[in-house]
Write a protein that holds these residues in place. Structure first.
Motif, PDB file in Angstrom:
ATOM      1  N   SER A 112     -35.482  51.536  21.686  1.00  0.00           N
ATOM      2  CA  SER A 112     -34.719  50.876  22.758  1.00  0.00           C
ATOM      3  C   SER A 112     -33.245  51.294  22.749  1.00  0.00           C
ATOM      4  O   SER A 112     -32.510  50.978  23.685  1.00  0.00           O
ATOM      5  CB  SER A 112     -34.816  49.354  22.628  1.00  0.00           C
ATOM      6  OG  SER A 112     -33.969  48.889  21.594  1.00  0.00           O
ATOM      7  N   ALA A 113     -32.812  51.976  21.688  1.00  0.00           N
ATOM      8  CA  ALA A 113     -31.392  52.341  21.596  1.00  0.00           C
ATOM      9  C   ALA A 113     -31.217  53.851  21.402  1.00  0.00           C
ATOM     10  O   ALA A 113     -31.035  54.326  20.273  1.00  0.00           O
ATOM     11  CB  ALA A 113     -30.748  51.571  20.441  1.00  0.00           C
ATOM     12  N   PRO A 114     -31.219  54.611  22.498  1.00  0.00           N
ATOM     13  CA  PRO A 114     -30.947  56.050  22.362  1.00  0.00           C
ATOM     14  C   PRO A 114     -29.449  56.264  22.078  1.00  0.00           C
ATOM     15  O   PRO A 114     -28.610  55.660  22.762  1.00  0.00           O
ATOM     16  CB  PRO A 114     -31.326  56.622  23.740  1.00  0.00           C
ATOM     17  CG  PRO A 114     -31.900  55.474  24.534  1.00  0.00           C
ATOM     18  CD  PRO A 114     -31.496  54.203  23.879  1.00  0.00           C
ATOM     19  N   PRO A 115     -29.093  57.081  21.094  1.00  0.00           N
ATOM     20  CA  PRO A 115     -27.685  57.224  20.709  1.00  0.00           C
ATOM     21  C   PRO A 115     -26.714  57.536  21.871  1.00  0.00           C
ATOM     22  O   PRO A 115     -25.646  56.908  21.935  1.00  0.00           O
ATOM     23  CB  PRO A 115     -27.707  58.326  19.639  1.00  0.00           C
ATOM     24  CG  PRO A 115     -29.058  58.179  19.020  1.00  0.00           C
ATOM     25  CD  PRO A 115     -29.978  57.772  20.135  1.00  0.00           C
ATOM     26  N   PRO A 116     -27.026  58.453  22.829  1.00  0.00           N
ATOM     27  CA  PRO A 116     -26.024  58.712  23.881  1.00  0.00           C
ATOM     28  C   PRO A 116     -25.699  57.466  24.719  1.00  0.00           C
ATOM     29  O   PRO A 116     -24.534  57.208  25.040  1.00  0.00           O
ATOM     30  CB  PRO A 116     -26.690  59.792  24.750  1.00  0.00           C
ATOM     31  CG  PRO A 116     -27.770  60.378  23.906  1.00  0.00           C
ATOM     32  CD  PRO A 116     -28.212  59.303  22.977  1.00  0.00           C
ATOM     33  N   LEU A 117     -26.735  56.678  25.042  1.00  0.00           N
ATOM     34  CA  LEU A 117     -26.502  55.446  25.824  1.00  0.00           C
ATOM     35  C   LEU A 117     -25.721  54.426  25.006  1.00  0.00           C
ATOM     36  O   LEU A 117     -24.842  53.738  25.503  1.00  0.00           O
ATOM     37  CB  LEU A 117     -27.841  54.815  26.209  1.00  0.00           C
ATOM     38  CG  LEU A 117     -28.508  55.294  27.485  1.00  0.00           C
ATOM     39  CD1 LEU A 117     -29.729  54.442  27.790  1.00  0.00           C
ATOM     40  CD2 LEU A 117     -27.523  55.216  28.650  1.00  0.00           C
ATOM     41  N   PHE A 118     -26.083  54.353  23.728  1.00  0.00           N
ATOM     42  CA  PHE A 118     -25.407  53.381  22.864  1.00  0.00           C
ATOM     43  C   PHE A 118     -23.935  53.735  22.688  1.00  0.00           C
ATOM     44  O   PHE A 118     -23.073  52.867  22.634  1.00  0.00           O
ATOM     45  CB  PHE A 118     -26.120  53.284  21.501  1.00  0.00           C
ATOM     46  CG  PHE A 118     -25.597  52.162  20.655  1.00  0.00           C
ATOM     47  CD1 PHE A 118     -25.848  50.850  21.010  1.00  0.00           C
ATOM     48  CD2 PHE A 118     -24.811  52.419  19.537  1.00  0.00           C
ATOM     49  CE1 PHE A 118     -25.339  49.795  20.256  1.00  0.00           C
ATOM     50  CE2 PHE A 118     -24.298  51.381  18.780  1.00  0.00           C
ATOM     51  CZ  PHE A 118     -24.571  50.060  19.138  1.00  0.00           C
ATOM     52  N   LYS A 119     -23.654  55.030  22.648  1.00  0.00           N
ATOM     53  CA  LYS A 119     -22.254  55.496  22.505  1.00  0.00           C
ATOM     54  C   LYS A 119     -21.441  55.025  23.722  1.00  0.00           C
ATOM     55  O   LYS A 119     -20.306  54.551  23.579  1.00  0.00           O
ATOM     56  CB  LYS A 119     -22.274  57.030  22.378  1.00  0.00           C
ATOM     57  CG  LYS A 119     -20.933  57.713  22.466  1.00  0.00           C
ATOM     58  CD  LYS A 119     -20.271  57.789  21.095  1.00  0.00           C
ATOM     59  CE  LYS A 119     -19.024  58.650  21.077  1.00  0.00           C
ATOM     60  NZ  LYS A 119     -17.946  58.227  21.952  1.00  0.00           N
ATOM     61  N   LEU A 120     -22.026  55.125  24.930  1.00  0.00           N
ATOM     62  CA  LEU A 120     -21.332  54.664  26.149  1.00  0.00           C
ATOM     63  C   LEU A 120     -21.069  53.159  26.063  1.00  0.00           C
ATOM     64  O   LEU A 120     -19.976  52.685  26.407  1.00  0.00           O
ATOM     65  CB  LEU A 120     -22.185  54.952  27.394  1.00  0.00           C
ATOM     66  CG  LEU A 120     -22.354  56.415  27.799  1.00  0.00           C
ATOM     67  CD1 LEU A 120     -23.308  56.535  28.988  1.00  0.00           C
ATOM     68  CD2 LEU A 120     -20.998  57.019  28.175  1.00  0.00           C
ATOM     69  N   PHE A 121     -22.060  52.430  25.608  1.00  0.00           N
ATOM     70  CA  PHE A 121     -21.957  50.965  25.460  1.00  0.00           C
ATOM     71  C   PHE A 121     -20.839  50.622  24.459  1.00  0.00           C
ATOM     72  O   PHE A 121     -19.997  49.763  24.711  1.00  0.00           O
ATOM     73  CB  PHE A 121     -23.314  50.457  24.953  1.00  0.00           C
ATOM     74  CG  PHE A 121     -23.447  48.969  24.798  1.00  0.00           C
ATOM     75  CD1 PHE A 121     -23.561  48.145  25.906  1.00  0.00           C
ATOM     76  CD2 PHE A 121     -23.502  48.391  23.533  1.00  0.00           C
ATOM     77  CE1 PHE A 121     -23.710  46.767  25.761  1.00  0.00           C
ATOM     78  CE2 PHE A 121     -23.651  47.022  23.373  1.00  0.00           C
ATOM     79  CZ  PHE A 121     -23.765  46.206  24.492  1.00  0.00           C
TER      80      PHE A 121
END
Ligand code: 13P
Ligand code: SF4
Length: 334
Positions: A112-121
């Motif tokens: 549920s937590a892909p690193p690129p999306l999490f980095k934006l968050f």
């Protein structure tokens, strides 16, 4: 029988060794023999199938497994669990060969937590510290300040000053539970475990009516409605300990069914009822955990594959927040 080269090629495609096993061999005895010959150990999570738990040298929750993996002097660690657990073992003890019987054994929370999306968050909350549940990839760990598990999450959160803004990821249910316990208002990533989200409050309520003396025990990855009716909430190790110490005779267990094996072994006279899920199938098995089988474990130990291999820079970056967690845990004797 498939030849060994094509069997190894199959790891690329299928994620596990695909070789026929002579059905007359005693897998339990063979595994014991291989462990001795190779100075190997088997670490297993409580959600593994009973046969795997029975050949393991150590069975534990995520924190216990990480602590054990860091200290072991065995040459080979066969990790009977899911990918993030084996990866954590490699991060903590890189000189060992870490094997996972089936490389496809993932985790819905971790996914549920892909690193690129999490980095934006994370970039949207620049003043926040990031506390991340160990059920995540090395890429997410590398973006975190402190890792936690279900058995130390409250202590880890409380180790930061009360006015420190925090992002908690990836499990929104564990995060909401810790918010409630600590009075914090952590920003939560919207992830959840597919197994712990399917329990039916209605069916648990009906079970409670049929077994009025039964205690409901739940893992904090469960939704709030389930946690609200639980007599005890804890990690897998916590749940197991509770069933050993509590005088109740019957327990309704809201977590993955694999844990019932150790509960029943430790308390043979007590009754353990898996909490029913909200679907027509009567099982709460984790499909990722259950990809590992005794056969795959035997082949993995025999041929020393599939192996966890990591980029060294990523490993070092992911290690920092795990070390932070281990330091805080040791301080509290966890
Ligand atoms: P613990 O065993 O650390 O409680 O974690 C449960 C779990 O869901 C592991 O994937
Ligand atoms: Fe992930 Fe849930 Fe399976 Fe644990 S039980 S490995 S959290 S999907």
């Amino acid at each position: 029988m498939a030849d060994i080269n094509s069997a190894f090629e199959a790891i690329e495609q299928k994620g596990f060794l695909d070789i026929d096993i002579d059905p007359t061999i005693d897998l339990f005895a063979e595994i014991e023999k291989l462990k001795k010959e190779k100075n190997a150990i088997i670490l297993a999570h409580y959600y593994q199938e009973p046969d795997i738990q029975d050949v393991a040298d150590y069975i534990g929750d995520s924190l216990g497994l990480a602590q054990y993996a860091e200290k072991t002097e065995a040459d080979i660690i066969v990790f009977a669990g899911v990918h993030f657990m084996a990866e954590t073992a490699k991060i903590l003890n890189p000189s060992k060969k870490v094997l996972l019987p089936d490389l496809n054994a993932g985790c819905s929370l971790s996914d549920s937590a892909p690193p690129p999306l999490f980095k934006l968050f994370k970039d949207k909350h620049p003043d926040h510290k990031v506390i991340t549940y160990i059920n995540c990839s090395a890429g997410i760990k590398a973006l975190s300040d402190i890792i936690c598990t279900s058995s130390n999450s409250q202590k880890i959160v409380e180790s930061l000053p009360a006015d420190q803004p925090i992002i908690f990821a990836p499990d929104k249910n564990l995060g909401a539970y810790i918010n409630k316990q600590t009075g914090r208002n952590m920003v939560l990533w919207n992830g959840a475990c597919m197994v712990h989200e399917i329990f039916s409050l209605e069916k648990i309520t009906r079970l409670k009516i049929r077994h009025p003396q039964a205690k409901v025990i739940a893992h904090p990855e469960c939704e709030e409605a389930i946690l609200n009716v639980a007599d005890y909430i804890g990690s897998t190790t916590g749940l197991l300990k509770f069933t050993k110490q509590d005088p109740a005779n019957t327990f309704i267990v809201a977590t993955e069914t694999g844990i019932l094996h150790q509960m029943q072994k430790a308390s043979p006279d007590k009754t353990f009822i898996p909490a029913p899920p909200d679907n027509s199938c009567a099982c709460n098995d984790c499909p990722h955990m259950k990809l590992n089988t005794l056969e795959k474990l035997y082949l993995c130990l025999k041929y020393e594959a599939p192996e966890i291999v990591m980029d060294e820079d990523l490993r070092l970056a992911a290690r920092k927040p795990i070390d932070e967690m281990l330091k805080i845990s040791a301080h509290y004797g966890l």
